[in-house]
Design an enzyme around this catalytic site. Structure first.
Site, short mmCIF file in Angstrom:
data_model
loop_
_atom_site.label_atom_id
_atom_site.label_comp_id
_atom_site.label_asym_id
_atom_site.label_seq_id
_atom_site.Cartn_x
_atom_site.Cartn_y
_atom_site.Cartn_z
N ARG A 100 37.95 -69.97 44.81
CA ARG A 100 37.14 -69.84 43.27
C ARG A 100 35.20 -70.11 43.88
O ARG A 100 34.69 -69.40 43.12
CB ARG A 100 36.85 -71.09 42.72
CG ARG A 100 35.97 -70.91 41.14
CD ARG A 100 36.05 -72.10 40.45
NE ARG A 100 36.45 -73.44 41.21
CZ ARG A 100 35.14 -74.35 40.97
NH1 ARG A 100 33.90 -74.29 40.82
NH2 ARG A 100 35.53 -75.73 41.85
N TYR A 150 29.33 -51.68 23.38
CA TYR A 150 30.90 -51.78 23.10
C TYR A 150 31.90 -53.06 22.34
O TYR A 150 30.38 -54.02 21.76
CB TYR A 150 31.06 -52.57 24.60
CG TYR A 150 32.71 -53.49 25.15
CD1 TYR A 150 33.71 -52.36 24.12
CD2 TYR A 150 33.34 -54.31 25.28
CE1 TYR A 150 35.53 -53.43 24.70
CE2 TYR A 150 34.18 -54.87 26.26
CZ TYR A 150 34.77 -54.42 25.42
OH TYR A 150 35.85 -54.36 25.50
N ASP A 181 24.90 -51.54 30.65
CA ASP A 181 26.71 -51.40 31.03
C ASP A 181 26.84 -50.36 31.00
O ASP A 181 26.65 -49.56 30.82
CB ASP A 181 27.07 -52.16 29.26
CG ASP A 181 28.85 -51.86 29.50
OD1 ASP A 181 29.09 -51.24 30.78
OD2 ASP A 181 29.71 -52.63 28.97
N LYS A 189 38.15 -49.96 34.67
CA LYS A 189 38.11 -48.58 33.87
C LYS A 189 37.70 -47.71 35.25
O LYS A 189 38.19 -47.56 36.03
CB LYS A 189 36.34 -48.28 33.08
CG LYS A 189 36.23 -49.41 32.19
CD LYS A 189 37.43 -49.43 31.05
CE LYS A 189 37.15 -50.32 29.98
NZ LYS A 189 37.21 -52.18 30.50
#
Length: 399
Positions: free
Chosen positions: A60, A112, A187, A212
């Site tokens: 982590r 978005y 973004d 994406k």
């Protein structure tokens, strides 16, 4: 076709492909001398001496597979640092945790839907003020920041989802940075670092849904954040490890693999996207085409100033009514009806009933998200097959 059009844009970023393939990945750093970076699945790492600081302790906190990905992404984004997250929304959530109760986010209004839902939830439950405005209007942006002196984050998307509005990132950053303590985040999911580097345009934070274009194979979930400021990196690194929204080592490997062909894929996305846009523009069943790579796009000049090219995202309004749009989508054979974007496969969706279904009706109308709007993610198939598929589906929509 796209090759000539590309001459209108910024020169490509030098050494992009070489960095994507080699940065942070010298075989000598691994005992096996593997040319492909190994996947490190272990969650625990042996410590040499109690209390000594080691590079890796617990996955982590840090992981070799994630470290390789973050190093190469930082170079491709033109950044000093990059951080990887378990999804794009996880990356946005971590950025939001830079804020405190009472702070204000000014967001581009065409955004978005997942971002809007998160912002609205935080506004309601965490007492953050969120204001949506048209960030093309620089005077409005200036006035809104002055009216909200607690503004700490300006959130931009360019091109924006789903009507592909282009925002002048540099101009917005200049306005925002006149005011102390205001961060600008962009973004960059619709463009990838191959075509656009928001940090070089004045943004403080570049966020990408690597699910994406960056990964590009529709098989890994990932978010990325890149910054240049040491203080921002330290705060975001703390949030990454304490909130724990880190990607798996396998997804880091998959995303790093995708980066190796990003430069090749984006060139073909541009080529096919432009071909599709030009085809649709001349089709009698199409009312209007929106593609930032066409001179007819209202922000085409802005696009040329801040990008090296254009991705495969194309939106258009079909003639007729909602039934014609639905019939078109149902008759596609090469394009797949589905959410998301940026993979090698071509996708089509109906924002009105799919990605932006929950947006209030008046907001849809204002933003141009009508029931005849269709969004395409143009993939890497043969150009002639894509055009033939669109043509037969358009004919079927009015049969």
């Amino acid at each position: 076709m796209a090759g000539n059009n590309a001459l209108d844009f910024l020169p490509r970023f030098k050494h992009f492909a070489t960095h994507a393939i080699h940065t942070g990945q010298k075989p000598e750093q691994w005992s096996s001398w593997a040319v492909v970076p190994p996947i490190t699945l272990s969650t625990i790492f042996k410590q040499r001496v109690p209390g000594d600081e080691e590079d890796y302790k617990y996955t982590r906190l840090d992981n070799p597979s994630r470290h390789v990905l973050e190093k190469v992404v930082s170079i491709l984004d033109g950044a000093k640092y990059s951080l990887a997250y378990s999804s794009g929304v996880a990356a946005i959530l971590n950025i939001c945790h830079l804020l405190k109760t009472g702070d204000t986010i000014i967001s581009v209004d065409e955004v978005y839907q997942g971002t809007r839902q998160l912002f609205d939830k935080m506004k309601k439950e965490f007492n953050l003020e969120v204001v949506y405005i048209d960030c093309k209007d620089l005077k409005l942006l200036e006035r809104t920041i002055k009216e909200h002196p607690t503004t700490r984050l300006v959130w931009l998307e360019s091109p924006a989802n789903p009507v592909l509005t282009v925002i002048d990132i540099r101009a917005c950053a200049e306005v925002a940075h006149r005011h102390h303590g205001v961060l600008v985040a962009v973004d960059n999911s619709f463009m990838s670092p191959y075509f656009q580097r928001p940090l070089s345009l004045g943004a403080d934070i570049c966020m990408s849904s690597a699910t994406k274009y960056i990964n590009g194979h529709s098989d890994a979930l990932m978010g990325l954040v890149s910054v240049n400021r040491d203080d921002l990196y330290e705060r975001l690194k703390f949030l990454q490890t304490t909130l724990g929204a880190v990607p798996s080592p396998f997804d880091c490997y998959m995303c790093n693999r995708g980066l190796k062909t990003l430069h090749i894929r984006m060139k073909l996305h541009f080529h096919n996207g432009l071909a599709v846009a030009q085809f649709l523009q001349s089709h009698p069943s199409v009312e209007k085409v929106i593609y930032p790579g066409l001179p007819s796009h209202p922000q085409y000049e802005v696009m040329k100033r801040q990008c090296t090219g254009v991705s495969g995202m194309v939106s258009f309004y079909i003639n007729g009514k909602k039934g014609n749009a639905i019939a078109f989508l149902e008759n596609l054979k090469v394009f797949t009806l589905g959410f998301s974007l940026g993979g090698f496969e071509s996708l089509a969706e109906h924002p009105y009933t799919m990605t932006h279904a929950n947006l209030p009706e008046e907001e849809k109308k204002r933003l141009g998200i009508t029931d005849t709007l269709i969004r395409l993610s143009v993939g890497l198939e043969d150009e002639e097959d894509l055009l033939a598929d669109l043509d037969q589906a358009l004919k079927a929509a009015f049969a």
